[in-house]
Enzyme design. Structure first.
Site, PDB file in Angstrom:
ATOM      1  N   LYS A   1       2.301   0.975  -2.649  1.00  0.00           N
ATOM      2  CA  LYS A   1       2.027   2.421  -2.647  1.00  0.00           C
ATOM      3  C   LYS A   1       2.638   2.989  -1.369  1.00  0.00           C
ATOM      4  O   LYS A   1       2.018   2.983  -0.313  1.00  0.00           O
ATOM      5  CB  LYS A   1       0.512   2.650  -2.670  1.00  0.00           C
ATOM      6  CG  LYS A   1       0.059   3.961  -3.278  1.00  0.00           C
ATOM      7  CD  LYS A   1       0.636   5.216  -2.670  1.00  0.00           C
ATOM      8  CE  LYS A   1      -0.029   5.708  -1.419  1.00  0.00           C
ATOM      9  NZ  LYS A   1       0.640   6.933  -0.874  1.00  0.00           N
ATOM     10  N   GLU A  52      -2.403  -2.391  10.066  1.00  0.00           N
ATOM     11  CA  GLU A  52      -1.395  -2.201  11.121  1.00  0.00           C
ATOM     12  C   GLU A  52      -1.389  -0.717  11.437  1.00  0.00           C
ATOM     13  O   GLU A  52      -0.855   0.082  10.664  1.00  0.00           O
ATOM     14  CB  GLU A  52      -0.018  -2.668  10.622  1.00  0.00           C
ATOM     15  CG  GLU A  52       0.022  -4.111  10.133  1.00  0.00           C
ATOM     16  CD  GLU A  52      -0.107  -5.138  11.251  1.00  0.00           C
ATOM     17  OE1 GLU A  52      -0.004  -4.756  12.430  1.00  0.00           O
ATOM     18  OE2 GLU A  52      -0.326  -6.310  10.941  1.00  0.00           O
ATOM     19  N   CYS A  85       5.544   2.865  15.542  1.00  0.00           N
ATOM     20  CA  CYS A  85       4.196   2.538  16.012  1.00  0.00           C
ATOM     21  C   CYS A  85       4.224   1.860  17.377  1.00  0.00           C
ATOM     22  O   CYS A  85       3.315   2.027  18.179  1.00  0.00           O
ATOM     23  CB  CYS A  85       3.489   1.662  14.995  1.00  0.00           C
ATOM     24  SG  CYS A  85       4.415   0.158  14.622  1.00  0.00           S
ATOM     25  N   GLU A 109      -1.864   9.544  20.042  1.00  0.00           N
ATOM     26  CA  GLU A 109      -0.529   9.122  19.618  1.00  0.00           C
ATOM     27  C   GLU A 109       0.254  10.353  19.160  1.00  0.00           C
ATOM     28  O   GLU A 109      -0.160  11.044  18.231  1.00  0.00           O
ATOM     29  CB  GLU A 109      -0.653   8.128  18.459  1.00  0.00           C
ATOM     30  CG  GLU A 109       0.672   7.606  17.952  1.00  0.00           C
ATOM     31  CD  GLU A 109       0.522   6.763  16.682  1.00  0.00           C
ATOM     32  OE1 GLU A 109      -0.247   7.152  15.789  1.00  0.00           O
ATOM     33  OE2 GLU A 109       1.182   5.712  16.595  1.00  0.00           O
TER      34      GLU A 109
HETATM   35  P1  NAD Z   1      -1.260   7.644   7.023  1.00  0.00           P
HETATM   36  O1  NAD Z   1      -2.430   6.838   7.404  1.00  0.00           O
HETATM   37  O2  NAD Z   1      -1.424   9.092   6.852  1.00  0.00           O
HETATM   38  O3  NAD Z   1      -0.630   7.112   5.659  1.00  0.00           O
HETATM   39  C1  NAD Z   1      -0.216   5.775   5.479  1.00  0.00           C
HETATM   40  C2  NAD Z   1      -0.252   5.437   4.005  1.00  0.00           C
HETATM   41  O4  NAD Z   1      -1.603   5.470   3.568  1.00  0.00           O
HETATM   42  C3  NAD Z   1       0.508   6.423   3.107  1.00  0.00           C
HETATM   43  O5  NAD Z   1       1.103   5.736   2.033  1.00  0.00           O
HETATM   44  C4  NAD Z   1      -0.614   7.324   2.603  1.00  0.00           C
HETATM   45  O6  NAD Z   1      -0.302   7.953   1.378  1.00  0.00           O
HETATM   46  C5  NAD Z   1      -1.738   6.314   2.436  1.00  0.00           C
HETATM   47  N1  NAD Z   1      -3.095   6.877   2.464  1.00  0.00           N
HETATM   48  C6  NAD Z   1      -3.520   8.007   3.087  1.00  0.00           C
HETATM   49  N2  NAD Z   1      -4.857   8.180   2.861  1.00  0.00           N
HETATM   50  C7  NAD Z   1      -5.265   7.133   2.123  1.00  0.00           C
HETATM   51  C8  NAD Z   1      -6.518   6.729   1.595  1.00  0.00           C
HETATM   52  N3  NAD Z   1      -7.622   7.457   1.778  1.00  0.00           N
HETATM   53  N4  NAD Z   1      -6.586   5.583   0.900  1.00  0.00           N
HETATM   54  C9  NAD Z   1      -5.473   4.822   0.709  1.00  0.00           C
HETATM   55  N5  NAD Z   1      -4.257   5.151   1.168  1.00  0.00           N
HETATM   56  C10 NAD Z   1      -4.153   6.291   1.880  1.00  0.00           C
HETATM   57  O7  NAD Z   1      -0.146   7.323   8.114  1.00  0.00           O
HETATM   58  P2  NAD Z   1       1.300   7.983   8.264  1.00  0.00           P
HETATM   59  O8  NAD Z   1       1.142   9.310   8.902  1.00  0.00           O
HETATM   60  O9  NAD Z   1       2.022   7.881   6.976  1.00  0.00           O
HETATM   61  O10 NAD Z   1       2.000   6.967   9.258  1.00  0.00           O
HETATM   62  C11 NAD Z   1       2.025   7.141  10.624  1.00  0.00           C
HETATM   63  C12 NAD Z   1       1.027   6.200  11.282  1.00  0.00           C
HETATM   64  O11 NAD Z   1       1.321   4.867  10.908  1.00  0.00           O
HETATM   65  C13 NAD Z   1       1.112   6.238  12.783  1.00  0.00           C
HETATM   66  O12 NAD Z   1      -0.183   6.264  13.317  1.00  0.00           O
HETATM   67  C14 NAD Z   1       1.807   4.936  13.133  1.00  0.00           C
HETATM   68  O13 NAD Z   1       1.531   4.451  14.420  1.00  0.00           O
HETATM   69  C15 NAD Z   1       1.294   4.035  12.064  1.00  0.00           C
HETATM   70  N6  NAD Z   1       2.176   2.874  11.885  1.00  0.00           N
HETATM   71  C16 NAD Z   1       1.730   1.654  12.296  1.00  0.00           C
HETATM   72  C17 NAD Z   1       2.563   0.530  12.197  1.00  0.00           C
HETATM   73  C18 NAD Z   1       2.107  -0.826  12.662  1.00  0.00           C
HETATM   74  O14 NAD Z   1       2.740  -1.810  12.316  1.00  0.00           O
HETATM   75  N7  NAD Z   1       1.049  -0.926  13.443  1.00  0.00           N
HETATM   76  C19 NAD Z   1       3.843   0.684  11.674  1.00  0.00           C
HETATM   77  C20 NAD Z   1       4.266   1.947  11.280  1.00  0.00           C
HETATM   78  C21 NAD Z   1       3.423   3.048  11.384  1.00  0.00           C
END
Ligand code: NAD
Length: 522
Positions: free
Chosen positions: A186, A259, A293, A391
């Site tokens: 997803k 992550e 990240c 962040e």
């Molecule tokens: P997000 O949490 O908004 O979304 C991530 C994913 O989760 C998307 O596919 C989104 O549609 C889905 N999602 C959102 N709400 C959900 C729910 N209630 N249930 C299930 N799935 C849901 O994050 P983002 O804004 O897309 O990404 C940016 C963040 O990701 C930043 O905080 C970044 O640091 C982090 N990130 C972490 C890593 C790592 O390896 N630690 C890598 C890349 C990005």
């Protein structure tokens, strides 16, 4: 707003998006429109997967999984090897797709596309050993024969964010597949094309039907439905969503790896080579326009070096080529969405209004495209400013001086996050000692984040609000397995023989345990 000169590459105008749309598990008529980030123009119209479609995808994956798990590991390896070769062969198209849906520079897209290949190559070497059954010490020597076996979880849900949609979907899927799981991916709905293309390449590599499904849709609806059904979740995204996923997974008693975000610090010690530290700090802060990240958002420099470092860092950052183009002509691309641009602008405006100084950058660049923002260096950031602790996830870094090592450790650890950190110093033994005191899942000495992230044989992940579990290394594959112990009782000593009184038996057993312990056997 000036339109971007670079035309959409022909790979994206020749029916690719409609072909990929057919790969989505979706039944209703609802669609998701994605945009080309460089221009904001429509890019693709993809079917949207509702909760019932997620149920279908999981059910299909569940039906396909047992045969996949029963497939020889050698055959699974062959398919993953073929996938890695296809990714390299199709890299030009993949780079186009990744750039179009994320707005990143081509060099950043190249590194993203390469990442699942490196992951595949690593696990192709390691998976056989990790998945092999291992003999374990039995309860009693010679009398119990015990083995540890690795079983797949079943259907793994991979939920990925928009910043590295291809890498974070496929790199986390590969070890899950090698371990005998089916996967349902997803992605973020704006960045679904590249994971769909990855799924198509898995099909072409010979992955059996149903083993990899892709659903497209919003987070709470489509993602939430997957969280309700998968047997394990590999989630990458924000800490806020990670907490929601963790709670739902806990309620169902299924495992998850999370992550999450970071507020990563770099410490430049007084013996550091300033030129090298600057050369590393630029990509550490501005790779993928800071939407990484592990990117550095806090830069602490020893007071003796602070002014020289800052001047050189500002000059190197000003030299970065910001812009749109489907070639390698730019160093930094766009932010991924207008929403992200607004968030970054708000952080900078807030900091400036409270007294921070913009040393370079600090401006949106609508002349380049709707979501461009200049790489930005701030000084004078204080704890009252939102960007000090939160962040930003954009090309914004705060530089500040420190007085001694203790001070540096205190500053670097002053965060709820604990994803990545960096220490610069000529005396690497001293730098390593300081690294060990930093509360972060990865610490790079004399590098920003690539050294640790690229060390596939070592775990990568976060402490504190940065997550749970690890990708890469043994843990990155074993998280997708259940450990099963099979113990064969060869003797009959777990119960006393009928003719031996229990008290006597207890005495014999106590003596035997003591003897075995002294002999170092058990
Ligand atoms: P997000 O949490 O908004 O979304 C991530 C994913 O989760 C998307 O596919 C989104 O549609 C889905 N999602 C959102 N709400 C959900 C729910 N209630 N249930 C299930 N799935 C849901 O994050 P983002 O804004 O897309 O990404 C940016 C963040 O990701 C930043 O905080 C970044 O640091 C982090 N990130 C972490 C890593 C790592 O390896 N630690 C890598 C890349 C990005």
């Amino acid at each position: 707003m000036t339109a971007v000169a670079a035309p959409l590459p022909s790979s994206l105008t020749s029916g690719l998006t409609s072909r990929l749309a057919e790969r989505v598990t979706a039944s209703g008529g609802a669609t998701t429109r994605t945009v080309e980030v460089f221009t904001g123009a429509p890019l693709a119209e993809l079917p949207t997967s509702g909760p019932e479609d997620v149920a279908t995808a999981v059910a299909t994956a569940r039906r396909a999984q047992p045969a996949w798990a029963a497939t020889d590991v050698a055959e699974r390896l062959r398919i993953v090897r073929a996938f890695a070769a296809l990714v390299l062969a199709e890299r030009a198209t993949l780079l186009d797709v990744v750039q179009a849906e994320t707005g990143k520079a081509r060099w950043d897209a190249f590194n993203e596309v390469l990442e699942p290949v490196l992951t595949a190559n690593y696990y192709l070497r390691k998976a056989p050993g990790l998945l092999r059954s291992h003999r374990r010490e039995g309860m009693l020597p010679l009398l119990v024969r015990t083995g540890e076996h690795r079983r797949p979880k079943g259907v793994v849900g991979i939920i990925s964010p928009w910043n590295y949609p291809f890498a974070l979907s496929l790199s986390d899927a590969i070890p899950a597949l090698l371990a005998g799981n089916a996967v349902v991916i997803k992605p973020d709905r704006q960045t679904s094309l590249s994971p769909l293309l990855g799924a198509e390449l898995l099909d072409r590599a010979g992955l059996p039907d149903g083993v990899c499904q892709v659903v497209v849709g919003d987070g709470p609806g489509t993602g939430g439905a997957l969280v309700e059904r998968a047997d394990y979740l590999g989630f990458t995204g924000s800490s806020a969503t990670g907490r929601v996923v963790a709670q739902r997974a806990a309620a169902r008693l299924v495992g998850c790896s999370l992550e999450l975000g970071g507020k990563n610090a770099m410490v430049v010690l007084d013996d550091a080579d300033v030129a090298k530290a600057v050369a590393a700090a630029v990509p550490a802060c501005f790779t993928n326009a800071g939407q990484v990240c592990m990117a550095i958002e806090r830069l602490y420099v020893h007071r003796d070096l602070h002014d020289e470092f800052t001047a050189r860092f500002v000059a190197a950052t000003r030299a970065l080529r910001l812009g749109a183009g489907y070639d390698f002509g730019h160093d930094v691309g766009a932010l991924a969405s207008p929403r992200q641009l607004d968030a970054v602008l708000a952080y900078v405006d807030d900091a400036v209004s409270l007294g921070a100084r913009v040393r370079t950058g600090g401006r949106a660049r609508p002349d380049l495209g709707p979501t461009f923002f200049e790489p930005t260096i701030l000084t004078g950031v204080t704890s009252s400013m939102a960007c000090a602790g939160e962040e930003v996830f954009g090309p914004v870094v705060a530089v500040a001086p420190f007085d001694d090592d203790e001070h540096a450790v205190r500053l670097a650890n002053d965060t709820e996050y604990g994803l990545n950190a960096s220490v610069f110093g000529r005396d690497t033994a001293r730098a390593r000692r300081l690294a060990a005191r930093l509360r972060a899942g990865t610490v790079n000495v004399n590098d920003g984040f690539v050294a640790a992230y690229g060390s596939m044989d070592a775990p990568m992940g976060g402490m504190g609000s940065s997550g749970l579990g690890r990708r890469h290394g043994a843990e990155g594959l074993l998280r997708y397995t259940e450990a099963q112990t099979i113990a064969v009782q060869l003797g009959a000593l777990s119960q006393p023989p009928r003719w031996l009184p229990r008290a006597r038996y207890a005495e014999v057993m106590a003596r035997a345990v003591s003897v075995l312990a002294k002999a170092g056997i058990r």
